[in-house]
Design an enzyme around this catalytic site. Structure first.
Site, short mmCIF file in Angstrom:
data_model
loop_
_atom_site.label_atom_id
_atom_site.label_comp_id
_atom_site.label_asym_id
_atom_site.label_seq_id
_atom_site.Cartn_x
_atom_site.Cartn_y
_atom_site.Cartn_z
N PRO A 85 13.21 43.96 -17.68
CG PRO A 85 14.24 46.04 -17.45
CD PRO A 85 13.03 45.26 -17.03
CB CYS A 86 15.42 39.53 -19.64
SG CYS A 86 15.57 39.99 -21.39
CD GLN A 87 18.86 43.92 -20.91
OE1 GLN A 87 18.16 43.85 -19.91
NE2 GLN A 87 18.55 44.66 -21.95
#
Length: 347
Positions: A85-87
């Site tokens: 996850p890169c948010q």
């Protein structure tokens, strides 16, 4: 290696399956995956029912257990792939990189090293947002991989998906690490694809029979009038002058809001707001509407019949589509890995 030999892969952080789809297109057999979000798991399993999927937080899952359940010895897995996850790294979340965001999901990148230590795969493929390259966790990850025998310090770079046949501008960090060797990122002989190439032949939404394409829009008459006056084929709300919405007149920046895509260019980056013109340049080039979810998925390079769950509504589906990896981008880099393994790794 014979042409019929099987190369096995695992997809960590599956999402709706963009990475797995790209691996399959590169002729990998995906034997396992991990994903936490129920709606993403529903979508993934509908499209990839043969893959053994572990649903839950990857931090609570023992990779040794997964390896044993897949009947794999250390070193037998050909490719460990994932997009943590890169948010927390994204440019919007970090005000274009000017401050760091303390997001617990950022630490999930280290799961790539933990699973590599257990499986000892022949190769590792990771994709993420460009901002990860400037984050201290990337240095920690690279160091950990090198200690495991994967020369990773020179094994990653930032690419643009439009250079690999994806009909959209989308910058991504790609890391390809192999045991005791270095291989290049995929070259770029892929022809550029435009919005017209991707969605120009789709029918007008409403009666296509494809629920993802036919979902109706709900907008006020005032907003519909504004959209109808925005020039076709790449037009911008700025061209309306004083006829813009009052909130837009006061808005400094974000000039793509309520803009139309251009037929003969790649689309802008498809985000989780892809069905909402207030989130970016997501209006259809000539029809007075935002692009449909099906059009968004195709611009992400998903197959035209790829299924997405609508159980939690339009916004949840848009979130899955916008956060997914473009399969064609994955395919290009996974093909490099396959060709290397076939030629050099004795598989």
């Amino acid at each position: 290696m014979t042409a019929a030999a099987t190369l096995r892969a695992i997809d960590l952080f599956c999402g709706p399956g963009g990475l797995t789809q790209g691996l399959k297109q590169a002729r990998f057999e995906v034997v396992g995956g991990v994903e936490q979000e129920p709606i993403a798991c529903e979508t993934y399993s509908r499209n990839h029912p043969e893959v053994r999927l572990w649903q839950g937080d990857i931090r609570d899952l023992d990779p040794a257990r997964v390896r044993e359940e897949l009947a794999l010895e250390p070193g037998e897995l050909h490719l460990l792939a994932g997009c943590p996850p890169c948010q927390g790294f994204s440019s919007l979340r970090t005000r274009n990189g000017k401050r760091a965001v303390d997001d617990g999901r950022n630490d999930l990148v280290m799961q790539m090293a933990s699973w590599a230590a257990e499986f000892r795969p022949r190769a590792i493929l990771m994709e993420n947002v460009p901002a990860l390259a400037r984050d201290h966790r990337m240095e920690i990850l690279v160091t950990a991989l090198e200690e495991l025998g994967y020369p990773a310090r020179s094994a990653y770079r930032i690419v643009d998906a439009q250079e690999y046949g994806v009909p959209q501008r989308r910058r991504r960090l790609v890391l390809i690490a192999v045991r005791d060797d270095v291989i290049p990122i995929a070259e770029k002989p892929y022809p550029r694809q435009t919005v017209r190439d991707a969605i120009g032949d789709l029918p007008i939404p409403g009666s296509s029979g494809d629920r993802l394409h036919d979902l109706p829009e709900r907008r006020s008459q005032k907003v519909r009038d504004i959209i109808s006056r925005i020039p076709h084929d790449g037009g911008s709300r700025k061209e309306l002058g004083e006829d813009q919405l009052e909130c837009h007149k006061r808005l400094d920046g974000f000039y793509d809001i309520y803009g139309r895509m251009a037929w003969n260019k790649p689309a802008p980056t498809i985000t989780s707001g892809c069905s909402n013109p207030s989130k970016g340049r997501f209006l259809h080039p000539e029809q007075d509407r935002a692009i449909s979810l099906r059009e968004a998925a195709i611009l992400q390079s998903f197959p035209k019949k790829y299924w997405f769950s609508l159980r939690r509504g339009k916004e949840a589906a848009a979130l899955m589509i916008g956060n997914a990896l473009p399969p064609k981008l994955v395919e290009a880099h996974a093909t490099v890995v396959r060709e290397y393994l076939e030629q050099h790794a004795g598989v």
